[in-house]
Design an enzyme around this catalytic site. Sequence first.
Site, short mmCIF file in Angstrom:
data_model
loop_
_atom_site.label_atom_id
_atom_site.label_comp_id
_atom_site.label_asym_id
_atom_site.label_seq_id
_atom_site.Cartn_x
_atom_site.Cartn_y
_atom_site.Cartn_z
N SER A 108 0.82 -1.20 0.00
CA SER A 108 0.00 0.00 0.00
C SER A 108 0.86 1.26 0.00
CB SER A 108 -0.90 0.01 1.25
OG SER A 108 -0.13 -0.09 2.42
N GLN A 110 1.65 4.29 1.86
CA GLN A 110 1.53 4.36 3.32
C GLN A 110 2.56 5.32 3.90
OE1 GLN A 110 3.95 0.73 5.09
NE2 GLN A 110 2.73 0.00 3.36
N HIS A 112 4.32 6.10 8.14
CA HIS A 112 4.34 5.67 9.54
C HIS A 112 4.31 6.90 10.44
CE1 HIS A 112 5.16 1.80 7.86
NE2 HIS A 112 6.34 2.16 7.41
N LYS A 135 7.64 4.23 13.83
CA LYS A 135 8.18 3.14 13.02
C LYS A 135 9.10 3.67 11.91
CE LYS A 135 6.69 -0.83 10.20
NZ LYS A 135 5.61 -1.36 9.38
N GLU A 137 12.10 3.25 9.47
CA GLU A 137 12.52 1.96 8.93
C GLU A 137 13.58 2.13 7.85
OE1 GLU A 137 8.76 0.42 7.55
OE2 GLU A 137 9.12 1.08 5.50
N HIS A 264 5.41 6.18 1.03
CA HIS A 264 6.21 5.18 0.33
C HIS A 264 5.37 3.95 0.04
CE1 HIS A 264 6.51 4.08 4.59
NE2 HIS A 264 6.77 2.83 4.20
N ARG A 283 -2.54 3.84 5.86
CA ARG A 283 -2.64 3.52 4.43
C ARG A 283 -3.65 4.43 3.73
NH1 ARG A 283 -2.83 -1.28 7.30
NH2 ARG A 283 -1.08 -2.71 6.95
N LYS A 289 -7.06 -3.11 2.30
CA LYS A 289 -7.16 -2.93 3.75
C LYS A 289 -7.75 -1.56 4.10
CE LYS A 289 -3.27 -5.97 4.89
NZ LYS A 289 -1.95 -6.07 5.58
#
Length: 408
Positions: A108, A110, A112, A135, A137, A264, A283, A289
Amino acid sequence: MDEKNKTNSTGLLKLKCSVQNYDWGRIGYDSRVARLFERNSGGQIDEKKHYAEFWMGTHVSGPSFVDGLALKSWVMQNPCLLGDVVLRKWATDLPFLLKVLSVGRSLSIQAHPDKELAEFLHETQPDIYKDPNHKPEMALALTEFEALCGFISSEELDVVLETVPEINVAVSKTSVGEVKGRDLRSIFTKLMSVDRDVISKALSKLVNRLTRENETRQLTSKEELVLKLEKQYPNDVGVLASLLLNLVKLEPGDGLYIGADEPHAYLNGECIECMATSDNVVRAGLTPKYMDVKTLCSMLTYKQGLPEILKGVPINQYVRRYTPPFEEFELDQCVVNQGGSVVFPALPGPSVFVVISGQGMMLTPTSEDGVSEGDALFAPAGTEVQVSSESEVRVYRAGVNNKVLLNP
């Protein structure tokens, strides 16, 4: 004794790890995640099932185990395994989560949340946002790897608005000039909020136009991506939104880090991924979802331009280190030739190792473990680890950012 020079008598702890079977994962043995999980756990692989993520850490959604006990319980009962620096900063939990990803189709679009927003979302929607942590990453490519990351430059945005009339139609039934006069935030927010019927009509026109033009000219990488994404996610606003994001292509060994509030989507390939211990995702496209469009559009930084690609810094002839601007983690890539040997010095924080290929030995002052593909091991704080190879062995290590450990 100086914390930096302490040794730990526990040795390495072998981990039994978890797998996630998301629909975007690769199927059966085509998935490196499936192969690693089978070797790690001895579980049976379903050749019709999607295997997306192999998790190594303490997160409740995919915990690792030591001799049948959850790693989180193990470190809570033995906090010395984390070291004083980690205990002071993050209490009795591992601050990072290590993963391997096998991406068969786009994830997706999305972002964070930062720590403050994560706490709010977890408090107000705990069934969707499972923990109160942020989050940040980083993905380290194992294969050629494609991703959307961050917004395109102002100059490229102007070109897109001039050459993709379907976006103008979707955003507003006004002239290109009027759309160009708007800022990126308003364009993206309006696009992501448009009715699905409007998006469906705009995408139909775009796909038909690109299909025709493909007969007379070479489509750009972004245009080819649009056709690919539309097949994966028909009538999804994320297909149009992809034109506003940077298409990033990583070679094996390239690293891409993503901070809070940056849009991203991973598209294809396999990677090592490390992050703060969280599973919070907001998302708004390319997904069946739950989509939280309002939250996503309000939280983004709207920073424009290409993201930084990390190439890693050589630590020695076998190890390259990737250090993102986050406190919770860094990654080491270790490739030891047959008959070679390398030492990871004792650090005042814990590490998690995963063996991606080959076989060899991992030794500490108090333990000796034969290792091969699929093995994952936890090294307590203060543990010196030597890796030696029988055949070329490829190992990745996640640990707390050295800048934090050595300058607490």
